[in-house]
Write a protein that holds these residues in place. Structure first.
Motif, PDB file in Angstrom:
ATOM      1  N   SER A   1       0.833  -1.216   0.000  1.00 17.37           N
ATOM      2  CA  SER A   1       0.000   0.000   0.000  1.00 17.37           C
ATOM      3  C   SER A   1       0.863   1.260   0.000  1.00 17.37           C
TER       4      SER A   1
ATOM      5  N   GLY B   1       1.940   1.745  -3.454  1.00 18.46           N
ATOM      6  CA  GLY B   1       0.829   2.323  -4.214  1.00 18.46           C
ATOM      7  C   GLY B   1       0.686   3.812  -3.962  1.00 18.46           C
ATOM      8  N   LEU B   2       0.900   4.219  -2.718  1.00 21.98           N
ATOM      9  CA  LEU B   2       0.840   5.643  -2.366  1.00 21.98           C
ATOM     10  C   LEU B   2       1.934   6.433  -3.081  1.00 21.98           C
TER      11      LEU B   2
ATOM     12  N   ARG C   1       1.007   7.089  -6.654  1.00 20.18           N
ATOM     13  CA  ARG C   1       0.059   8.202  -6.818  1.00 20.18           C
ATOM     14  C   ARG C   1       0.710   9.541  -6.520  1.00 20.18           C
TER      15      ARG C   1
ATOM     16  N   HIS D   1      -8.638  -3.206  -8.390  1.00 21.30           N
ATOM     17  CA  HIS D   1      -8.720  -2.918  -6.954  1.00 21.30           C
ATOM     18  C   HIS D   1     -10.045  -3.383  -6.359  1.00 21.30           C
TER      19      HIS D   1
ATOM     20  N   GLY E   1     -10.648   4.539   2.677  1.00 21.77           N
ATOM     21  CA  GLY E   1      -9.690   4.722   1.580  1.00 21.77           C
ATOM     22  C   GLY E   1     -10.127   3.996   0.327  1.00 21.77           C
TER      23      GLY E   1
ATOM     24  N   THR F   1     -11.102   6.022  -3.089  1.00 22.56           N
ATOM     25  CA  THR F   1     -10.242   5.825  -4.273  1.00 22.56           C
ATOM     26  C   THR F   1     -11.012   5.180  -5.423  1.00 22.56           C
TER      27      THR F   1
ATOM     28  N   LEU G   1      -6.920  11.872  -5.299  1.00 28.67           N
ATOM     29  CA  LEU G   1      -6.629  10.438  -5.257  1.00 28.67           C
ATOM     30  C   LEU G   1      -5.470  10.151  -4.294  1.00 28.67           C
TER      31      LEU G   1
ATOM     32  N   SER H   1      -5.809   7.958  -0.896  1.00 29.57           N
ATOM     33  CA  SER H   1      -4.974   6.754  -0.795  1.00 29.57           C
ATOM     34  C   SER H   1      -4.237   6.662   0.532  1.00 29.57           C
TER      35      SER H   1
ATOM     36  N   LEU I   1      -5.465   4.056   3.168  1.00 26.74           N
ATOM     37  CA  LEU I   1      -5.211   2.619   3.024  1.00 26.74           C
ATOM     38  C   LEU I   1      -4.011   2.173   3.858  1.00 26.74           C
TER      39      LEU I   1
END
Length: 407
Positions: free
Chosen positions: A17, A20-21, A24, A310, A348, A352, A377, A381, A384
């Motif tokens: 996660s 992923g952050l 973004r 997702h 989250g 998202t 976004l 995020s 999460l």
């Protein structure tokens, strides 16, 4: 369940996660020292193989093996060798993408999965025929999915990464991982949690329809790279059969759900309801994608692709995994940290997903970018990893959770 297995799975999820952050963040501000594509590979591999795979591994060992079988040294050793391969991918993919070391660690994970399948096939003793069939189908789909991975080398050597062969090989792996191995495994675990007598004829119909639809719906990603109308009709048949399968699924579980939910705490009801709703939403989206032109748009607009992935990973698969963990006190539902961790994660996810699909709709209608899309976004995020961090701390610090197999 072994507590250190559970902590490891959730730490992997937290790291995925955070990756992923960062991805973004790169849309909002340049991060020169990170290669976006390489980090994306790391994020997806750690999420799929470090979180979902190992959590399924842990739950299958716990629920489908006798206590004597759980004590076999092979399962603990195999878990840590598999985790070693995940750590290797965690560090190598963001640095080199698909290269020597990352491929070596990925290959090690595949061989570990083969050993796991063989051991579970031999040792598992599910309590009902429905659980046994779903579990075995999940294991078969896991092995079948790896055919796509083994095709990547020849695809690159013969036709290159831009070829349809290469792209279809990737989609083959992903399709049978998500819709085969992951989905069938969580359904086997869900039926185990229901602990109710299932009508065998109804289950047999559901099982056959779901197997056939899973195979046929591979036609959709294939159609993105091979232009032939036959793939549309194969996928349409698959989606129709899938709708029928989940119609039977609802018929099977409808009389069981009130009794099942009556045994759950409020947070457990929320998470199971969330997982079942996500499953229904997935089936609905696949139906909508049958509308003329939308089958191709669903691939061309990246926001729809990410949103759908997702929805499956975080909504359905992780939703069921969270529900099972809460119901069996692997996650302590009474702890404030656990409750807030779950709530932040769900917040989250909803934010998202809403932004991803809203931006996809904007692009579909030619409206350009949703105002402050990437900034919003990024902000959404944050919830999460924040929620997952609280769950990791909650598991690690909880001295009152009773694990069936002691560390």
């Amino acid at each position: 369940m072994k507590q250190h297995w559970l902590v490891t799975c959730f730490v992997n999820f937290f790291i995925a996660s955070v990756m992923g952050l960062l991805l973004r963040l790169m849309y909002v501000t340049p991060v020169e020292w990170i290669n976006f594509q390489f980090l994306l590979h790391g994020h997806s591999h750690v999420a799929m193989l470090g979180w979902v795979y190992l959590m399924l591994y842990s739950l299958i060992v716990h629920f489908f093996l006798t206590k004597e079988a759980q004590q076999k040294a092979v399962y603990n050793r195999l878990f840590w060798v598999t985790q070693f391969s995940v750590i290797g991918m965690m560090f190598r993919f963001p640095v080199e993408g698909y290269a020597l070391f990352s491929i070596a660690f990925s290959t090690l994970h595949i061989f570990c999965s083969y050993i796991f399948c063989r051991q579970i096939w031999k040792d598992a003793q599910p309590s009902s025929l429905s659980e046994k069939r779903l579990l075995r189908a999940a294991l078969v789909f896991m092995v079948v999915s790896t055919v796509g991975v083994w095709c990547l080398g020849p695809a690159v050597g013969l036709l290159g990464k831009a070829s349809a062969f290469y792209q279809i090989s990737i989609q083959f792996f992903l399709h049978f991982q998500f819709n085969g191995w992951f989905l069938f495994a969580v359904l086997a675990l869900f039926f185990n949690q229901l602990k109710a007598k299932i009508d065998e004829k109804q289950f047999q119909l559901f099982y056959i329809l779901l197997i056939v639809s899973t195979i046929l719906t591979l036609a959709l990603p294939v159609s993105w790279y091979l232009d032939n109308p036959v793939f549309y009709w194969i996928n349409a048949l698959g989606v129709t059969l899938q709708l029928g399968a989940f119609g039977v699924f609802i018929k099977i579980i409808k009389p069981k759900i009130p009794i099942f939910f009556s045994t759950l705490k409020r947070i457990e009801k929320i998470i199971y309801g969330f997982a079942l709703f996500s499953l229904g939403l997935k089936v609905g989206i696949q139906l909508i994608a049958l509308l003329p032109g939308l089958d191709q748009v669903s691939h061309q607009i990246r926001n729809f692709v990410i949103g759908y992935i997702h929805l499956t990973m975080l909504g359905i698969i992780s939703g069921f995994l969270f529900g099972i963990a809460l119901k069996n006190n692997f996650l302590n539902p009474k702890k404030v940290l656990t409750k807030w961790g779950i709530k932040l994660f769900l917040l989250g996810f909803v934010l998202t997903e809403s932004l991803l699909f809203l931006q996809g709709i904007y692009l579909y209608f030619g409206l350009g970018e949703f105002p402050f899309y990437h900034q919003n976004l990024l902000f959404a995020s944050i919830f999460l990893p924040l929620g997952l961090l609280q769950l990791v701390i909650s598991i690690y610090s909880d001295k009152h959770v009773k694990f069936a197999v002691n560390d």
